[in-house]
Design a protein around this motif. Structure first.
Motif, PDB file in Angstrom:
ATOM      1  N   GLY A 134       0.807  -1.218   0.000  1.00 17.29           N
ATOM      2  CA  GLY A 134       0.000   0.000   0.000  1.00 17.29           C
ATOM      3  C   GLY A 134       0.831   1.255   0.000  1.00 17.29           C
ATOM      4  N   HIS A 135       2.070   1.150   0.477  1.00 12.71           N
ATOM      5  CA  HIS A 135       2.946   2.323   0.510  1.00 12.71           C
ATOM      6  C   HIS A 135       4.086   2.202  -0.488  1.00 12.71           C
ATOM      7  N   THR A 136       3.862   1.375  -1.526  1.00 12.45           N
ATOM      8  CA  THR A 136       4.731   1.367  -2.692  1.00 12.45           C
ATOM      9  C   THR A 136       4.403   2.606  -3.523  1.00 12.45           C
ATOM     10  N   VAL A 137       5.412   3.331  -3.935  1.00 17.52           N
ATOM     11  CA  VAL A 137       5.185   4.538  -4.727  1.00 17.52           C
ATOM     12  C   VAL A 137       4.876   4.146  -6.165  1.00 17.52           C
ATOM     13  N   VAL A 138       3.678   4.493  -6.623  1.00 15.00           N
ATOM     14  CA  VAL A 138       3.277   4.184  -7.993  1.00 15.00           C
ATOM     15  C   VAL A 138       3.188   5.431  -8.864  1.00 15.00           C
ATOM     16  N   GLN A 139       3.214   6.597  -8.228  1.00 17.23           N
ATOM     17  CA  GLN A 139       3.185   7.867  -8.964  1.00 17.23           C
ATOM     18  C   GLN A 139       3.947   8.898  -8.134  1.00 17.23           C
ATOM     19  N   PRO A 140       5.251   9.100  -8.429  1.00 19.91           N
ATOM     20  CA  PRO A 140       6.098   9.959  -7.586  1.00 19.91           C
ATOM     21  C   PRO A 140       5.548  11.357  -7.352  1.00 19.91           C
ATOM     22  N   LYS A 141       4.795  11.880  -8.281  1.00 17.34           N
ATOM     23  CA  LYS A 141       4.232  13.223  -8.112  1.00 17.34           C
ATOM     24  C   LYS A 141       2.775  13.162  -7.661  1.00 17.34           C
ATOM     25  N   GLY A 142       2.376  12.020  -7.108  1.00 18.82           N
ATOM     26  CA  GLY A 142       0.996  11.836  -6.682  1.00 18.82           C
ATOM     27  C   GLY A 142       0.698  12.519  -5.367  1.00 18.82           C
ATOM     28  N   PRO A 143      -0.525  12.374  -4.873  1.00 22.93           N
ATOM     29  CA  PRO A 143      -0.958  13.047  -3.637  1.00 22.93           C
ATOM     30  C   PRO A 143      -0.219  12.543  -2.406  1.00 22.93           C
ATOM     31  N   LYS A 144      -0.265  13.363  -1.374  1.00 22.33           N
ATOM     32  CA  LYS A 144       0.385  12.990  -0.120  1.00 22.33           C
ATOM     33  C   LYS A 144      -0.373  11.858   0.551  1.00 22.33           C
ATOM     34  N   GLY A 159       3.189   9.906   5.112  1.00 25.69           N
ATOM     35  CA  GLY A 159       4.101  11.036   4.969  1.00 25.69           C
ATOM     36  C   GLY A 159       4.741  11.126   3.597  1.00 25.69           C
ATOM     37  N   GLY A 160       4.620  10.052   2.808  1.00 21.92           N
ATOM     38  CA  GLY A 160       5.171  10.053   1.461  1.00 21.92           C
ATOM     39  C   GLY A 160       4.180  10.589   0.446  1.00 21.92           C
ATOM     40  N   HIS A 161       4.527  10.421  -0.808  1.00 17.56           N
ATOM     41  CA  HIS A 161       3.675  10.893  -1.901  1.00 17.56           C
ATOM     42  C   HIS A 161       3.488   9.785  -2.932  1.00 17.56           C
ATOM     43  N   GLY A 162       2.292   9.723  -3.487  1.00 16.87           N
ATOM     44  CA  GLY A 162       2.038   8.831  -4.603  1.00 16.87           C
ATOM     45  C   GLY A 162       2.001   7.361  -4.262  1.00 16.87           C
TER      46      GLY A 162
END
Length: 403
Positions: free
Chosen positions: A254-264, A268-271
């Motif tokens: 669930g906290h794998t980044v699939v869109q680096p410029k995605g929503p917060k 605490g991360g994004h995308g």
């Protein structure tokens, strides 16, 4: 010269250890829902018939086995008394999630004998308040078990966060708002005086195990399990065992980044995948308003059935990003199957095509269409996995119950 088998000869001073191992060995050869006999167990374990008879007597006394009638091992010889796992022994499973509490009782044969789910807004509530509400449900479950004549051997509590099971410690559960929570006292209060106590687990890991033992995962030896709730959780099964990594946190898809410029994200991360495929993300993109989760899901399903463009687009986007994360995990962990649970199983009709197209595009040939499965356990998966883990502790340590 003695003809005793080597496996029946305990090392000096270790008689108890050998008997403990042999008790567990016998139990491993009794399959849930399947009858066997003492003679069959002797063949399957390699132990002498006399040893098996003695071990079975202990297991009957412990209530883990029961005699179920007369069976024949073949056309010749005397009929034997059938043996089976005792359906009157079970474990409690409980789950705390963001928007509900769930409890259930699972017997030794894997049957869900009692189940109750109550919608409750747990995000932001203190652990003490949440566990107090959960205790009311576990008491009802324990009473239902007692009324059915089922003795609860232990239990498990699944939560949507990073946990340290050895310390009964929730390191972080972002969607609940919990950080650094120690639950030893609360766990003991859920099922006081049970022989094997109550243990803590990650919700998605418990659900992944439930799929292996009771659900779609039984068809695969290795798979990625993806749990859809308010957040998105994941568990990895490798060689029919849960793989959690060095710190116990592997599989957090669930906290794998699939869109680096995605929503917060709440982490605490994004995308993160959760920001596109979690319940709240899909409801928001579908323009489904506030309200109880069950009501909002019913609205979403109705909109999808009516062909609503926003709902269809939201689910298609969720499927696309699920495919991105699945393709990455499948290549990295060398797994060729995925099982989806929670709200993803409700959305199968609409989300499967986008998911499969995405997986095929990013990892051609890695995950075949028949290796994409949707759970039949749905909201019971995590609590069944938590209960199942407790039952397996009992079966691995039967000497604790031998009178």
């Amino acid at each position: 010269m003695s003809t005793a088998r080597l496996e029946d000869r305990p090392a000096p001073g270790r008689v108890g250890d050998v008997r403990k191992q042999n008790l567990a060995l016998v139990l491993r050869n009794v399959q849930p829902g399947v009858q066997t006999t003492r003679a069959q167990l002797a063949v399957e374990t390699g132990l002498t018939k006399a040893s098996v008879s003695s071990l079975v007597a202990d297991l009957l006394g412990a209530g883990l086995l029961t005699e179920v009638g007369i069976t024949r091992d073949g056309e010749r010889g005397r009929p034997g008394v059938g043996l089976a796992l005792n359906p009157l022994r079970g474990a409690l499973g409980a789950e705390v999630n963001v928007d509900y509490l769930g409890v259930g009782v699972v017997d030794l044969n894997g049957n869900l004998r009692f189940q109750e789910t109550v919608e409750r807004h747990n995000s932001g509530s203190s652990p003490e308040d949440v566990l107090r509400a959960l205790r009311l449900l576990t008491r009802r479950a324990a009473d239902a078990a007692s009324d059915a004549g089922i003795l609860l051997l232990g239990g498990g509590l699944a939560v949507p966060g990073l946990v340290d099971a050895d310390r009964n410690y929730v390191a972080t559960a972002p969607n609940l708002g919990w950080t650094g929570v120690e639950l030893s006292g609360e766990l003991e209060a859920l099922l006081p005086h049970s022989p094997f106590g109550v243990t803590l687990s990650n919700e998605a890991n418990s659900a992944a195990l439930a799929e292996l033992w009771y659900g779609q995962g039984a068809s695969f030896q290795a798979y990625l399990y993806i749990s859809g709730e308010v957040g998105v959780g994941g568990g990895l099964i490798i060689d029919s065992r849960l793989f959690t990594g060095p710190a116990g946190h592997a599989g957090e898809i669930g906290h794998t980044v699939v869109q680096p410029k995605g929503p917060k994200c709440t982490c605490g991360g994004h995308g993160c995948l959760e920001t596109f495929a979690g319940q709240e993300a899909i409801f928001s993109a579908s323009d489904i308003g506030d309200g109880p989760t069950g009501q909002r899901m019913a609205q979403l399903l109705a909109a999808l059935a009516e062909g609503d463009s926003r709902a269809l687009a939201a689910v298609e986007e969720a499927g696309y990003y699920l495919g991105v994360a699945t393709a990455t995990t499948a290549r990295l962990m060398n797994v060729a199957a995925v099982v989806l649970g929670g709200h993803f199983s409700l959305l199968e009709e609409w989300i499967r095509p986008a998911l499969q197209q995405s997986v095929d595009g990013f990892a051609p040939g890695v995950v075949a269409p028949d290796a994409v499965a949707f759970s039949d356990l749905r909201q019971t998966a995590a609590l069944m996995g938590a209960a199942g883990s407790s039952l397996r502790r009992a079966l691995a340590n039967p000497q604790e119950l031998v009178p």
